[in-house]
Design an enzyme around this catalytic site. Sequence first.
Site, PDB file in Angstrom:
ATOM      1  N   ARG A 148      18.804 -30.394  25.406  1.00  8.18           N
ATOM      2  CA  ARG A 148      18.695 -29.659  24.139  1.00  8.18           C
ATOM      3  C   ARG A 148      20.011 -29.001  23.734  1.00  8.18           C
ATOM      4  O   ARG A 148      20.250 -28.768  22.546  1.00  8.18           O
ATOM      5  CB  ARG A 148      17.595 -28.598  24.237  1.00  8.18           C
ATOM      6  CG  ARG A 148      16.207 -29.199  24.028  1.00  8.18           C
ATOM      7  CD  ARG A 148      15.155 -28.135  24.086  1.00  8.18           C
ATOM      8  NE  ARG A 148      13.910 -28.604  23.508  1.00  8.18           N
ATOM      9  CZ  ARG A 148      12.744 -28.003  23.674  1.00  8.18           C
ATOM     10  NH1 ARG A 148      12.661 -26.895  24.413  1.00  8.18           N
ATOM     11  NH2 ARG A 148      11.661 -28.483  23.117  1.00  8.18           N
ATOM     12  N   LYS A 151      -3.615 -31.875  29.162  1.00 10.95           N
ATOM     13  CA  LYS A 151      -4.806 -31.378  28.462  1.00 10.95           C
ATOM     14  C   LYS A 151      -5.180 -32.190  27.224  1.00 10.95           C
ATOM     15  O   LYS A 151      -4.344 -32.399  26.332  1.00 10.95           O
ATOM     16  CB  LYS A 151      -4.568 -29.944  28.015  1.00 10.95           C
ATOM     17  CG  LYS A 151      -4.674 -28.933  29.136  1.00 10.95           C
ATOM     18  CD  LYS A 151      -4.540 -27.595  28.504  1.00 10.95           C
ATOM     19  CE  LYS A 151      -4.853 -26.447  29.420  1.00 10.95           C
ATOM     20  NZ  LYS A 151      -4.454 -25.203  28.741  1.00 10.95           N
ATOM     21  N   GLY A 180       9.489 -32.309  25.099  1.00  6.45           N
ATOM     22  CA  GLY A 180      10.260 -31.759  26.195  1.00  6.45           C
ATOM     23  C   GLY A 180       9.994 -32.479  27.503  1.00  6.45           C
ATOM     24  O   GLY A 180      10.920 -32.965  28.156  1.00  6.45           O
ATOM     25  N   GLY A 228       5.819 -29.987  20.849  1.00  5.52           N
ATOM     26  CA  GLY A 228       4.825 -29.518  19.891  1.00  5.52           C
ATOM     27  C   GLY A 228       5.215 -29.857  18.460  1.00  5.52           C
ATOM     28  O   GLY A 228       4.387 -30.265  17.645  1.00  5.52           O
TER      29      GLY A 228
END
Length: 400
Positions: free
Chosen positions: A42, A207, A357, A381
């Site tokens: 990043r 998840k 990420g 996200g």
Amino acid sequence: MSALRTLDDLLAEGVSGRRVLVRADLNVPLDKQSGAITDDGRIRAVLPTLGALVEAGAKVVVCSHLGRPKGAPDPQFSLSPVAGRLGELLGAPVHFATDTVGDSARSTVADLADGQVALLENLRFNAGETSKDEAERGVFADQLAAFGDAYVDDAFGAVHRKHASVYDVPARLPHVAGRLVLREVEVLSKLTSEPERPYVVVLGGSKVSDKLAVIEALLPTVDRLLIGGGMCFTFLKAQGLEVGTSLLEKDMVETCRNLLERADGKILLPVDVVVADAFAPDAAHDTVRVDGIPSHRLGLDIGPETVAGFAAALSQAKTIFWNGPMGVFEMAAFAAGTRGIAEAITKADAFSVVGGGDSAAAVRALGLDESSFGHISTGGGASLEYLEGKTLPGIAALEN
Ligand code: 3PG
Ligand code: MG
């Protein structure tokens, strides 16, 4: 989407001697023991924007968050190591302010010469950054905006956050999209507007609940949706299989059953998995078929037959999006699934995008050639919410 003003527009106006406030996403993973940066992807991703501003003689004031501190200083989340690494990569020292909008920040910014770079301490050491209260965010945004004559958003990984530095500062300063934000939006918009087919999406991670919205949004669009990672066990359970002590979101089983019914055969699930006695790098483990998961063992990776099946689907693809590891790739015993899928993606004759990420870090941690992917997104996200078709506050703020 209306056209964004870009860094090139700002450079064309001339920035020599002007203070340019750059929101970056320097939220890099740190080693828990040593605090060392374990993946500087990043930081490298914002170098094109920072380099162009330095070359043009701007006084460059960089701000970012790191981790999730609770609105007050917390040394384990200091950006100080990032300032060091950024300086190495830029080839010039980065002036680090030990607070975000206090005395240190004010004097650091005031002392900058043309072409020099400052980094402010973690934005989230201030409650105003993430506050839901507009007035509280506004006070902090005013303080930040005082450090710039113009604002550049290059923090793609944070554009889905309605935070002061992302959403409120651009309302206070002339604003443009940096090189990274522009490239990310260009690439992701290719996936949402008529992707070349077959369009195959691979989703992993732990998840289902995190991925539910994107699965819903993608189902009508994709030709194949391959599901691995910890979340595959909730889907397997929805098919009536026993999953031992694997990760299971009980309250999502019914939702998964419903998704499978509506998916019209588009969703592919694992046929074999690697099960272990414990969540540990040296745990005893075996490959079993998904209808033979022992009650006392947990699945930590997809198996070789699954990799072969997923790879076959990927080899047909013309467009690929991948988010989320297929297993616990940080442990060598459970890395083969993620590696196999990543390699299959690089071999496909397709435009491939790696989102997130974790998957981006997996590509680098497994030593894969980054250039054999079409694009590696810096946003997890953010890229998912883009594909969901949500309005991203940081992008909306640049459009106004
Ligand atoms: C990320 O790592 O996903 C981005 O830096 C955003 O961080 P956040 O999820 O803590 O807002
Ligand atoms: Mg996140």
